[in-house]
Every structure is written in structure tokens, then in C-alpha cells.
Design an enzyme around this catalytic site. Structure first.
Site, PDB file in Angstrom:
ATOM      1  N   CYS A 189     -12.467  22.777 -11.965  1.00 57.16           N
ATOM      2  CA  CYS A 189     -11.388  22.520 -10.873  1.00 57.16           C
ATOM      3  C   CYS A 189     -12.029  21.157 -10.242  1.00 57.16           C
ATOM      4  CB  CYS A 189     -12.150  23.791  -9.575  1.00 57.16           C
ATOM      5  SG  CYS A 189     -13.962  23.464  -9.450  1.00 57.16           S
ATOM      6  N   ASN A 234     -15.214  15.781  -9.703  1.00 52.46           N
ATOM      7  CA  ASN A 234     -15.792  14.872  -9.486  1.00 52.46           C
ATOM      8  C   ASN A 234     -17.325  14.341  -8.795  1.00 52.46           C
ATOM      9  OD1 ASN A 234     -13.501  14.844  -9.815  1.00 52.46           O
ATOM     10  ND2 ASN A 234     -12.370  15.471  -7.154  1.00 52.46           N
ATOM     11  N   ASP A 235     -17.603  15.143  -8.698  1.00 51.98           N
ATOM     12  CA  ASP A 235     -19.341  15.657  -7.947  1.00 51.98           C
ATOM     13  C   ASP A 235     -19.857  15.697  -9.120  1.00 51.98           C
ATOM     14  OD1 ASP A 235     -19.880  15.435  -5.171  1.00 51.98           O
ATOM     15  OD2 ASP A 235     -18.830  17.559  -5.406  1.00 51.98           O
ATOM     16  N   HIS A 286       1.013  -1.455  -0.171  1.00 46.42           N
ATOM     17  CA  HIS A 286       0.084   0.022   0.159  1.00 46.42           C
ATOM     18  C   HIS A 286       0.634   1.893   0.192  1.00 46.42           C
ATOM     19  CE1 HIS A 286      -3.236  -2.312   0.073  1.00 46.42           C
ATOM     20  NE2 HIS A 286      -3.868  -2.226   1.650  1.00 46.42           N
ATOM     21  N   ARG A 312     -14.595  28.926  -3.266  1.00 43.46           N
ATOM     22  CA  ARG A 312     -16.675  28.420  -3.388  1.00 43.46           C
ATOM     23  C   ARG A 312     -16.689  29.481  -1.662  1.00 43.46           C
ATOM     24  NH1 ARG A 312     -16.127  22.291  -3.464  1.00 43.46           N
ATOM     25  NH2 ARG A 312     -15.283  22.079  -2.206  1.00 43.46           N
ATOM     26  N   GLU A 329     -21.734  21.183 -11.349  1.00 44.99           N
ATOM     27  CA  GLU A 329     -21.580  19.867 -10.654  1.00 44.99           C
ATOM     28  C   GLU A 329     -22.792  18.664 -10.862  1.00 44.99           C
ATOM     29  OE1 GLU A 329     -19.793  20.256  -6.816  1.00 44.99           O
ATOM     30  OE2 GLU A 329     -20.716  22.491  -6.718  1.00 44.99           O
ATOM     31  N   ARG A 355     -19.410   8.192  -4.846  1.00 45.35           N
ATOM     32  CA  ARG A 355     -17.988   7.682  -4.874  1.00 45.35           C
ATOM     33  C   ARG A 355     -17.345   7.158  -3.849  1.00 45.35           C
ATOM     34  NH1 ARG A 355     -16.974  14.070  -5.174  1.00 45.35           N
ATOM     35  NH2 ARG A 355     -16.372  14.018  -4.243  1.00 45.35           N
ATOM     36  N   ARG A 379     -11.038  26.764  -1.519  1.00 42.43           N
ATOM     37  CA  ARG A 379     -12.563  25.838  -0.839  1.00 42.43           C
ATOM     38  C   ARG A 379     -12.485  26.280   0.890  1.00 42.43           C
ATOM     39  NH1 ARG A 379      -9.025  21.556  -2.619  1.00 42.43           N
ATOM     40  NH2 ARG A 379     -10.416  20.046  -4.032  1.00 42.43           N
TER      41      ARG A 379
END
Lengths: 114, 580
Positions: free
Chosen positions: B513, B465-466, B190, B324, B442, B476, B288
Site C-alpha cells: 500500500c 514509504n515508511d 514549480h 488501518r 513498515e 522522509r 487511513r
């Protein structure tokens, strides 16, 4: 009840796939044992240690033996886990995602700031 | 004297630095007399420790998911599997029955378990490391030993260790750690996987010879060859230091045929602004703001937020910082927010939905702070300037980005709040400016109504991602659907294309982003789809800039067309690989 399944995840029955397998086995009342196809010996499917120690690799066949009221459902669920290809480790092997946290995910408040 | 030690390549990168030895693990004290041990009490200690370890593993899983990736984060699920192992639990019980206290019982049981895997050899033996990591964690909790710190290493460290646990590795800062080498471990351990994701030069399984390397020695790590150099000669040093590291590109970039593309950074924590500047970022595409709100008893007040936003903008005098607004989910509420547990927090009251509802006051405070900080910028692109006209040109522009928008009504309501806050500030005679505004794309709905959204703001920013999670209806958080969570699925590619086209038609800038923006392999596709601004994690900024300079925009458009015609992810990937 018994079933023979071919292990699909690239990582074999190690780490993540093993954890998913054990977690699924724990969701049922039935007792489930797992062993290599053709071998008489089976081990407790709820033991991560035992499952990992089998050293099952991608493409190997395993035998699942379940007993109990929901044995059929347990076998179905476990077969699904063993038959689902898994991403991540294989991904990282070929370069995978770039480093960093460049994402747009919602940060759960109270979590660690990245 | 120069020495070469052979090992296994864990990452293809190379680096040179100063050796620091890391000692993992916790030493056990002498066990007490068995007669002094109360088995029932020791069993309770073990049970409590197991629960604390479970909490830690979940926290680290989340942290790793954020820093490294969901797949790497799932490592900790394997540890959780071993935490609940009934056989190991029996062995611990047996050891307690033999008169051992909890730490010694745990130590013995996990040592036996590790030995069992080791005896199996091959890949199975590598999993013994997981058991040792877990042993260290459990014994550490039982003995209340402070975790060894890896987050305050000096710059240019080459970390040497017997082995590194995934959690150790996930905490490493690739900007500080020039390389790592371990005595044990294989390419599929890992630690190796995480090092690869973080881009840290790493050689594992060097063997006993590594132990002879003294702390403070100069060590080169040639990940590609799997070789560790002790006191390398000048030529080797130079080769490894130059290695695969991407040079910081400290200039605005354009495609090979001259289309300017902005490459900016995502900022998610206190040190990220500095890192972004160091890595040649042109600005911040995603600040963020959550990190200002986390880990505290009450929210930051207006002045504190003003100072934070202004400081970030001041770091990019010629650029723009996109803040944001608070995007918190309902799954783990901030302690001072009244957020009930929701059934499906990712489909629940989060982002702008909270800002327009339960967190309206917080939203207003944040907007006030942003308007005040925006007044210090040079004002290019501001929708509305206040009257004092006394702009500090050493401070870059601020922009506000609204997250989780699904409807035009939400955006209108949010923009109305911004205007009303600006009016209040004007009434109060407080210096302010209305910052540029943008919307995060998103949700699939936002992609479908992107044109209407873009008419109301200056920019759209695709959060891949979203967007991927919602377009694919695949969480996710769920490893079972990890296959679906890729931005190269045709559905996601088409949603991005639609957004870019609608944004441009309305005269808005289109940024990205999400994680996809930091993947150099995707740069040609994204340029071809019309992305004007890439925002990536600071370490990725140089390689994204380098990738953009290699892109031919006209060829990228043809590539994007082929990708848009693709019907499967495999076909999209083939196009990216030049085979489609």
C-alpha cells in the site's frame, strides 16, 4: 577564509538548493559571502534573493568567503550543501513519481487529511 | 473558429474542457496619508504576518508532501527562504519609513525583488514567480483577504491563469481539472512540476494571446505538443480527450499469463471512496482512519465510526476494505490526545504503540466499531462469525490492519484486544463479526519476523514509504537524504522480497500500500517479487491495472531475481529499464 566549490545539484543554485544553502549559512555566526569563481563581486550568503540572483547553474564554480570564529565549519557545511546532488525536480522532469497520495506514511494527527 | 496557441509543454498529458479564468493576487486599496501611519505598528504587523505565512507554508508543505511528494513539497522551503531574506526585510523597513502601511510596503519590496530576478533572465527569472506568490500570500494575510478557492471547480475545467503558484497547483484535483494553461511560466516552474506529479495536462508560457480566450470557451490542452486549442474541431477534440488519459478498467485484472492481481485504492479523505469506485478500484487496501479523527474537538464515537466503515464497505459489495487502525505520530498530537512532544516522533510512540498504550480506549472503540461493521459484510474470510447469520451481501468485507508493528508481542496483544472486544459485543448481544486481520510491514523488524506475523493474520501489507525510511535510516522529511529515500535501493527490494516470501510460506496474502504500488514502472518487479494486491491512490488505479495486464508473471519473476542480485540502486534501475 576562502574556498572554491563546484555546484553539483541539477537545479543549480535555485529554489531548493538555494534555500538549503541560505538556511545553512544562517546556522553559523561567521559572515559568509558567495560569488562566482573568478569574479570579484560577492553577495550575502544569507540572502535568498542575492544567492538566487547570481543565477548559478549546475557545474558552475562559486567562491565562498567566510569570516568569524566558526568560518571553517561554515565553509565545510556550505561546501557539503553545494556538493550534494539533489533529487526531486530532476525526478519530476522524467516522469517521477505517479500522482496521488498513495503512501503509507503516518499521518500526523492534526494535519490535513489527504 | 478554431485557434491554436503555442506554449511550453509542462506535462505530456492532454485534455479538453471548459475554460475558467483564475485570478490570483490581491488588489491593494489606496494607501492612507503617511501621517496616519505608525511605523512601529506597521513593523509589528509585518512581523506577525511573516510568522503566519511561515505556518501556512509549513502546513502546505506537509499537505503537498502527502498529496504529491516530498520533493515537490520542498518548493515551500524556497518560499520560506525568501520570507526571511534580510535584504527584502530592509526594503520593507525603508518603505515603512517612507510612510507606507504594511501591505503596500510588502508589495513594493517584493515587486522590487521580483524585478531583480526577472532582470537576470533564464531560470533565475522563473523564480520571480516565487516572490510574487509570496507577495500575494503576505498581502492577503495583511488585508485579511480570503484565499481564492480552487477546490470547488466544476468537473471538466480547463484552468486559465496569468500564472499559478505551487500552492494553487497542489490544491488542484486531477479528477476535476481537465487541463491548465498559463500566460507566463516555464517548464521548470514549480507549478509545472506539481502539475506533472498530479498528471494534469498543462501548457505554460502561452503568452498574451491566452488572455483573449473567454471563460466558458471549449479549450483543448495538448501537453505533449505544448499547444492550446480554442474551440477545437471534432477530430482534435476527440484526439485530445482520448489522449493520454488511461481508460478506467472496470474489471478484475490478471497478468498477461493469467495470474490474478488485485488493484485497490488508498483512501485518505472523505471523497476518496467515491473516487476509488469511479477509477475502477476493486476495494480499499488502505483506509487511513486518521481522517475521521482529525480537525475536531473530540474523537468520533463508536456509532460514527461504525457508520463510516460500513459506508466504505458498502461501496465495494464484491471487494474488501482494509481499515488501518489509528496511526498517529507524536509530532503533532490530536488536540484531545495526551501526547507529549517526543524527540524522534517517527521512532517514538506511534501507531500500534499508542494503541496498546496511551490510546487503548480509542483503540477499543475503533475495534468495536469495526467488528460491528464487519457483521454487515458477506463474511468471506472472517475468522469468526457471530451467530445471527443474517449477512447483508450488498456490503463488502472489512479487514483490520495494524500499523507500525515491530514485534510479534505487539501483534499478539492487538489481536487479543480484538478478540476481547468481540467477546464483549457477544456478551452485550450486539451483532458483530471478527474481521480479517493484517499487519503493515513498515519496520525492518517486521520484515525480518514477517513469517511469524503472517502465521497470525490473513495478510501482510508492505508500506513502502515508511519501510524505505526505516530500512535506509533516512528521514522522509530531510531533503539532505532524499537520495536514499527510494524503494529501488537493493536493501528495500530485499526487504520486500523477504516479506513476500515469508508471507506466502505462512499462507498469507501479500499486499503493498506504499507509494511504490502506484508506480506502473515498478509493477513488473513487484509482481515478480510476489505482491498479490496493489493499493494505490485512486487516480493511479487505472494505470496500475493497465500495467498489470501487460506484465508476464514468469518474465517478472526472472526480472525480480536479477533485481535481487543487484548491489546498487543503479543496477536495480537498469534491470527495471531492461538494461540489466
Amino acid at each position: 577564509m576562502e574556498r572554491t566549490v563546484t555546484v553539483v545539484p541539477e537545479a543549480g543554485l535555485h529554489a531548493r538548493p538555494a534555500a538549503a544553502f541560505v538556511r545553512t549559512a544562517n546556522e553559523f555566526d561567521a559572515t559568509v559571502e558567495i560569488g562566482r569563481a573568478g569574479a570579484a563581486e560577492t553577495v550575502d550568503a544569507r540572502s535568498m534573493l542575492s544567492v538566487t540572483a547570481l543565477g548559478v547553474e549546475h557545474g558552475d564554480e562559486v567562491r565562498l568567503v567566510a569570516e568569524g570564529d566558526d568560518a571553517g565549519a561554515a565553509l565545510d557545511a556550505l561546501e557539503a550543501v553545494l556538493s550534494t546532488p539533489e533529487e526531486g525536480e530532476a525526478d519530476a522532469d522524467d516522469g517521477g513519481t505517479p500522482p496521488g497520495d498513495g503512501d503509507d506514511e503516518s499521518v500526523s494527527a492534526g494535519g490535513e487529511p489527504s | 473558429m478554431s485557434d491554436e496557441l503555442g506554449g511550453t509543454s509542462a506535462t505530456p498529458f492532454s485534455g479538453v474542457g471548459t475554460a475558467v479564468w483564475y485570478e490570483a493576487g490581491v488588489d491593494l486599496p489606496e494607501p492612507p496619508d503617511p501621517d496616519d501611519v505608525d511605523p512601529a505598528a506597521e513593523r509589528e504587523r509585518v512581523a506577525a504576518t511573516r510568522e503566519e505565512a511561515r505556518e501556512q507554508l509549513r502546513t502546505e508543505r506537509d499537505r503537498t508532501a502527502e498529496r504529491v511528494g516530498a520533493a515537490e513539497a520542498a518548493i515551500f522551503e524556497a518560499h520560506e527562504g525568501f520570507l526571511d531574506d534580510p535584504r527584502i526585510a530592509d526594503w520593507i523597513d525603508d518603505a515603512i519609513d517612507d510612510g507606507l502601511p504594511a501591505p503596500h510596503a510588502v508589495d513594493r519590496a517584493y515587486a522590487d525583488a521580483a524585478a531583480e530576478l526577472e532582470a537576470a533572465g533564464g531560470r533565475t527569472a522563473e523564480r520571480a514567480d516565487d516572490l510574487r506568490d509570496l507577495r500575494d500570500r503576505l498581502v492577503g494575510i495583511l488585508l485579511d483577504a480570503a484565499a481564492a478557492r480552487l477546490d470547488d471547480l466544476p468537473g471538466g475545467t480547463v484552468l486559465l491563469a496569468e500564472r499559478l503558484s505551487p500552492s494553487d497547483t497542489a490544491g488542484l484535483d486531477p479528477e476535476v481539472v481537465a487541463g491548465l494553461a498559463t500566460v507566463t511560466g516555464g517548464a521548470t516552474s514549480h507549478a509545472a512540476i506539481v502539475a506533472r506529479s498530479l498528471g494534469i495536462p498543462a501548457v505554460v508560457g502561452v503568452g498574451e494571446a491566452l488572455r483573449a480566450v473567454e471563460a466558458g470557451a471549449t479549450v483543448g490542452v495538448d501537453g505533449g505538443a505544448g499547444t492550446v486549442f480554442v474551440d477545437p474541431d471534432d477530430a482534435t477534440r476527440e484526439r485530445l480527450a482520448g489522449g493520454d488519459a488511461v481508460a478506467v478498467i472496470d474489471r478484475a485484472v490478471a497478468t498477461a499469463d493469467g495470474r490474478p492481481v488485485e488493484v485497490v485504492a488508498n483512501v485518505g479523505g472523505p471523497g476518496d471512496v467515491d473516487r476509488a469506485v469511479e477509477r475502477g478500484s476493486d476495494g480499499v487496501g488502505l483506509f487511513r482512519s486518521e481522517f475521521l479523527f482529525q480537525g475536531r474537538e473530540r474523537p468520533p464515537d463508536e456509532d460514527e465510526q461504525y457508520a463510516a466503515y460500513r459506508e466504505a464497505a458498502a461501496a465495494f459489495p464484491d471487494g474488501r476494505v482494509v481499515v488501518r487502525t489509528l496511526d498517529v505520530g507524536g509530532d503533532k498530537p490530536l488536540p484531545y490526545l495526551d501526547a507529549p512532544e517526543e524527540r524522534d516522533p517517527f521512532l517514538g510512540v506511534r501507531g500500534v504503540r499508542r494503541s496498546l498504550g496511551p490510546d487503548a480506549d480509542l483503540f477499543e472503540t475503533q475495534l468495536r466499531a469495526l467488528c460491528r461493521a464487519a457483521a454487515d459484510g458477506d463474511g468471506d474470510g472472517d475468522r469468526d462469525a457471530d451467530s445471527d447469520g443474517d449477512r447483508d451481501s450488498d456490503v463488502g468485507d472489512l479487514a483490520v490492519m495494524i500499523p507500525m508493528v515491530a514485534t510479534v508481542e505487539e501483534l499478539d496483544a492487538a489481536l487479543a484486544r480484538l478478540d476481547s472486544v468481540a467477546d464483549d459485543l457477544a456478551d452485550e448481544g450486539v451483532a458483530h463479526a471478527v474481521p480479517e486481520t493484517g499487519v503493515m510491514i513498515e519496520t525492518p523488524s517486521a520484515a525480518f519476523v514477517a513469517g511469524a506475523l503472517a502465521e497470525r493474520v490473513s495478510f501482510l501489507s508492505v508500506g513502502t514509504n515508511d519501510l524505505t525510511q526505516y530500512v535506509m535510516a533516512a528521514s522522509r522529511e530531510n531533503a539532505g537524504v532524499a537520495d536514499l529515500n527510494h524503494p529501488t535501493h537493493p536493501g528495500v527490494v530485499r526487504a520486500v522480497a523477504r516479506t513476500a516470501e515469508a508471507g506466502h510460506d505462512a499462507g498469507a496474502r501479500v499486499a503493498m500500500c506504499g507509494e511504490a504500488a502506484g508506480d506502473p514502472r515498478l509493477a513488473p518487479l513487484l509482481v515478480g517479487l510476489g505482491i498479490d494486491e496493489f493499493s494505490a491512490a485512486p487516480p493511479s488505479v487505472p494505470r496500475v491495472k493497465a500495467a498489470i495486464e501487460d506484465v508476464d508473471a514468469a518474465a517478472a519473476e526472472r526480472l525480480a531475481e536479477r533485481a535481487l542480485a543487484a548491489e546498487t540502486r543503479a543496477e536495480v534501475e537498469a534491470v527495471l529499464d531492461g538494461d540489466g
